[in-house]
Design an enzyme around this catalytic site. Sequence first.
Site, PDB file in Angstrom:
ATOM      1  N   GLU A  81       0.830  -1.201   0.000  1.00 43.78           N
ATOM      2  CA  GLU A  81       0.000   0.000   0.000  1.00 43.78           C
ATOM      3  C   GLU A  81       0.866   1.253   0.000  1.00 43.78           C
ATOM      4  OE1 GLU A  81      -3.102  -0.030  -0.462  1.00 43.78           O
ATOM      5  OE2 GLU A  81      -3.590  -2.147  -0.076  1.00 43.78           O
ATOM      6  N   CYS A 143      -7.518  -2.408   8.289  1.00 39.09           N
ATOM      7  CA  CYS A 143      -6.165  -2.417   7.713  1.00 39.09           C
ATOM      8  C   CYS A 143      -5.648  -0.992   7.544  1.00 39.09           C
ATOM      9  CB  CYS A 143      -6.167  -3.142   6.369  1.00 39.09           C
ATOM     10  SG  CYS A 143      -6.488  -4.915   6.477  1.00 39.09           S
ATOM     11  N   HIS A 168      -1.152  -5.789   1.511  1.00 43.10           N
ATOM     12  CA  HIS A 168      -2.326  -6.653   1.416  1.00 43.10           C
ATOM     13  C   HIS A 168      -1.979  -7.915   0.625  1.00 43.10           C
ATOM     14  CE1 HIS A 168      -5.463  -3.543   2.588  1.00 43.10           C
ATOM     15  NE2 HIS A 168      -5.813  -4.638   3.234  1.00 43.10           N
TER      16      HIS A 168
END
Length: 201
Positions: A81, A143, A168
């Site tokens: 991310e 998350c 992820h």
Amino acid sequence: MGNIILLTGFQPFLDYSINPTEAIVKELNGRKIGEYEVRGVILPVSFRESGDLLLHHFQTVQPTAVFMLGLAAGRGKITPERVAININSGPEDRDGIAPVDEPIRQGGPAAYFSTLPVRRLIQRLNEEGFPAEMSNSAGTYVCNHVMYRMLDYLHEKGSEQVAAGFVHLPASKELAAQHHSLPSMDLKDLTRAVTLMIEEL
């Protein structure tokens, strides 16, 4: 003492009875990977508790890097991310809390960028044959919450030399067997991919 990396995963959540990140963290806990000794922590899928527990372990362990993992059921690639945003929003968590567009920290910055070498991680994974690409949205669920909380804490404490970020992962084959439309990868391969990324830090 050598460098310590805090590796986090999550418990199962929603209708997913298996969370591969939990198994990966348990497998790698205590290992020496590259220059890091791995300290693993399993977080609850809870807006109320996950961030506080993460920061408690950070303060206790005092790692030089924080590598957070989460399940992105439906994604077919490993996706580091790029950014965490200051929003809690999503379906009910473990505690029955379902926030709608609430700030994680009132008055906090709108977003923080990962301080992991995201492009280098992706390149390493691709070179080793793993499907991986950058994600520009960690969502607004737990998350994203823990990624934001960690980066916000480091920023506020002036500890931004600590590399921290979130990756992820796709579903494991065991989970996909229960949800037949999910793209998946073998748990051993997911564990190997996480190991490669830690080596690259």
